[in-house]
Design a protein around this motif. Structure first.
Motif, PDB file in Angstrom:
ATOM      1  N   SER A   3      16.167   7.146  -1.505  1.00  0.00           N
ATOM      2  CA  SER A   3      16.473   5.834  -0.918  1.00  0.00           C
ATOM      3  C   SER A   3      15.562   4.756  -1.497  1.00  0.00           C
ATOM      4  O   SER A   3      16.019   3.652  -1.802  1.00  0.00           O
ATOM      5  CB  SER A   3      16.318   5.866   0.605  1.00  0.00           C
ATOM      6  N   LEU A   4      14.292   5.070  -1.669  1.00  0.00           N
ATOM      7  CA  LEU A   4      13.361   4.105  -2.259  1.00  0.00           C
ATOM      8  C   LEU A   4      13.715   3.847  -3.721  1.00  0.00           C
ATOM      9  O   LEU A   4      13.653   2.703  -4.188  1.00  0.00           O
ATOM     10  CB  LEU A   4      11.921   4.590  -2.125  1.00  0.00           C
ATOM     11  N   LEU A   5      14.105   4.877  -4.447  1.00  0.00           N
ATOM     12  CA  LEU A   5      14.561   4.675  -5.826  1.00  0.00           C
ATOM     13  C   LEU A   5      15.770   3.744  -5.864  1.00  0.00           C
ATOM     14  O   LEU A   5      15.849   2.868  -6.722  1.00  0.00           O
ATOM     15  CB  LEU A   5      14.895   6.019  -6.482  1.00  0.00           C
ATOM     16  N   HIS A   6      16.690   3.919  -4.927  1.00  0.00           N
ATOM     17  CA  HIS A   6      17.848   3.020  -4.841  1.00  0.00           C
ATOM     18  C   HIS A   6      17.383   1.587  -4.595  1.00  0.00           C
ATOM     19  O   HIS A   6      17.873   0.654  -5.234  1.00  0.00           O
ATOM     20  CB  HIS A   6      18.789   3.450  -3.710  1.00  0.00           C
ATOM     21  N   ASP A  60      -0.086  16.049  -5.052  1.00  0.00           N
ATOM     22  CA  ASP A  60      -1.133  15.095  -4.661  1.00  0.00           C
ATOM     23  C   ASP A  60      -0.638  13.667  -4.489  1.00  0.00           C
ATOM     24  O   ASP A  60      -1.239  12.729  -4.992  1.00  0.00           O
ATOM     25  CB  ASP A  60      -2.276  15.114  -5.685  1.00  0.00           C
ATOM     26  N   THR A  61       0.443  13.497  -3.814  1.00  0.00           N
ATOM     27  CA  THR A  61       0.919  12.144  -3.540  1.00  0.00           C
ATOM     28  C   THR A  61       0.454  11.731  -2.156  1.00  0.00           C
ATOM     29  O   THR A  61       0.500  12.508  -1.207  1.00  0.00           O
ATOM     30  CB  THR A  61       2.449  12.057  -3.625  1.00  0.00           C
ATOM     31  N   ASP A  62      -0.017  10.500  -2.057  1.00  0.00           N
ATOM     32  CA  ASP A  62      -0.518   9.978  -0.791  1.00  0.00           C
ATOM     33  C   ASP A  62       0.525   9.160  -0.046  1.00  0.00           C
ATOM     34  O   ASP A  62       0.352   8.854   1.116  1.00  0.00           O
ATOM     35  CB  ASP A  62      -1.752   9.100  -1.033  1.00  0.00           C
ATOM     36  N   SER A  63       1.590   8.779  -0.741  1.00  0.00           N
ATOM     37  CA  SER A  63       2.583   7.918  -0.110  1.00  0.00           C
ATOM     38  C   SER A  63       3.943   8.115  -0.757  1.00  0.00           C
ATOM     39  O   SER A  63       4.059   8.650  -1.865  1.00  0.00           O
ATOM     40  CB  SER A  63       2.163   6.453  -0.251  1.00  0.00           C
ATOM     41  N   LEU A  64       4.960   7.656  -0.068  1.00  0.00           N
ATOM     42  CA  LEU A  64       6.312   7.698  -0.603  1.00  0.00           C
ATOM     43  C   LEU A  64       6.404   6.851  -1.873  1.00  0.00           C
ATOM     44  O   LEU A  64       7.056   7.236  -2.840  1.00  0.00           O
ATOM     45  CB  LEU A  64       7.304   7.199   0.452  1.00  0.00           C
ATOM     46  N   GLU A  65       5.727   5.708  -1.881  1.00  0.00           N
ATOM     47  CA  GLU A  65       5.738   4.828  -3.053  1.00  0.00           C
ATOM     48  C   GLU A  65       5.140   5.531  -4.268  1.00  0.00           C
ATOM     49  O   GLU A  65       5.653   5.423  -5.379  1.00  0.00           O
ATOM     50  CB  GLU A  65       4.983   3.523  -2.757  1.00  0.00           C
ATOM     51  N   GLN A  66       4.047   6.261  -4.044  1.00  0.00           N
ATOM     52  CA  GLN A  66       3.412   6.991  -5.144  1.00  0.00           C
ATOM     53  C   GLN A  66       4.314   8.125  -5.638  1.00  0.00           C
ATOM     54  O   GLN A  66       4.437   8.355  -6.834  1.00  0.00           O
ATOM     55  CB  GLN A  66       2.061   7.532  -4.691  1.00  0.00           C
TER      56      GLN A  66
END
Length: 132
Positions: A3-6, A60-66
């Motif tokens: 969804s964020l990629l969209h 090692d991702t801290d967020s959806l954005e990362q």
């Protein structure tokens, strides 16, 4: 993440996911639509989420954005192209994702009857004759 990629303009991407025959693992495929149709043979990643073996781009991702940025970089996605043919899919996917609980997985197929069957019938661009 899809969804964020969209939202970032990668409207040609689709997610096709479901349960393994044992019902123990969630399988997924992220690919690129062709003419607004999915699934296709333009698959970026196809894998199974298990207890071990994380995907390179998801470590090692801290967020959806990362997570989203790592996916873009790992698969070397071209700059986003707005594709009007995919707009109805993006809206449908967003509404479906927003309706899911935090602990729910998006399932489009399984070896048992369920609400996923209706999800696919209402999915814009879904090609039921696809045989991946």
């Amino acid at each position: 993440m899809v969804s964020l990629l969209h939202q970032r303009g990668y409207t040609q991407l689709y997610l096709y996911s479901g349960m393994s025959p044992s019902g123990l693992f969630w399988r997924f495929e992220i690919g690129e639509m062709k003419g607004g149709s999915w699934p296709t043979d333009k698959v970026l990643v196809s894998d199974t989420v298990q207890d071990s073996g994380p995907l390179d781009w998801s470590v090692d991702t801290d967020s959806l954005e990362q997570l989203c940025q790592r996916f873009i970089e790992h698969y070397q996605l071209d700059k986003p192209k707005q594709d009007a043919t995919n707009r109805s899919y993006v809206q449908w996917f967003s509404e479906l994702s927003d309706s899911m609980g935090e602990d729910e997985l998006l399932i489009f197929y399984a070896d048992y009857p369920g609400p996923y069957e209706e999800r696919l019938r209402s999915a814009p661009g879904y090609n039921p004759d696809w045989d991946s």
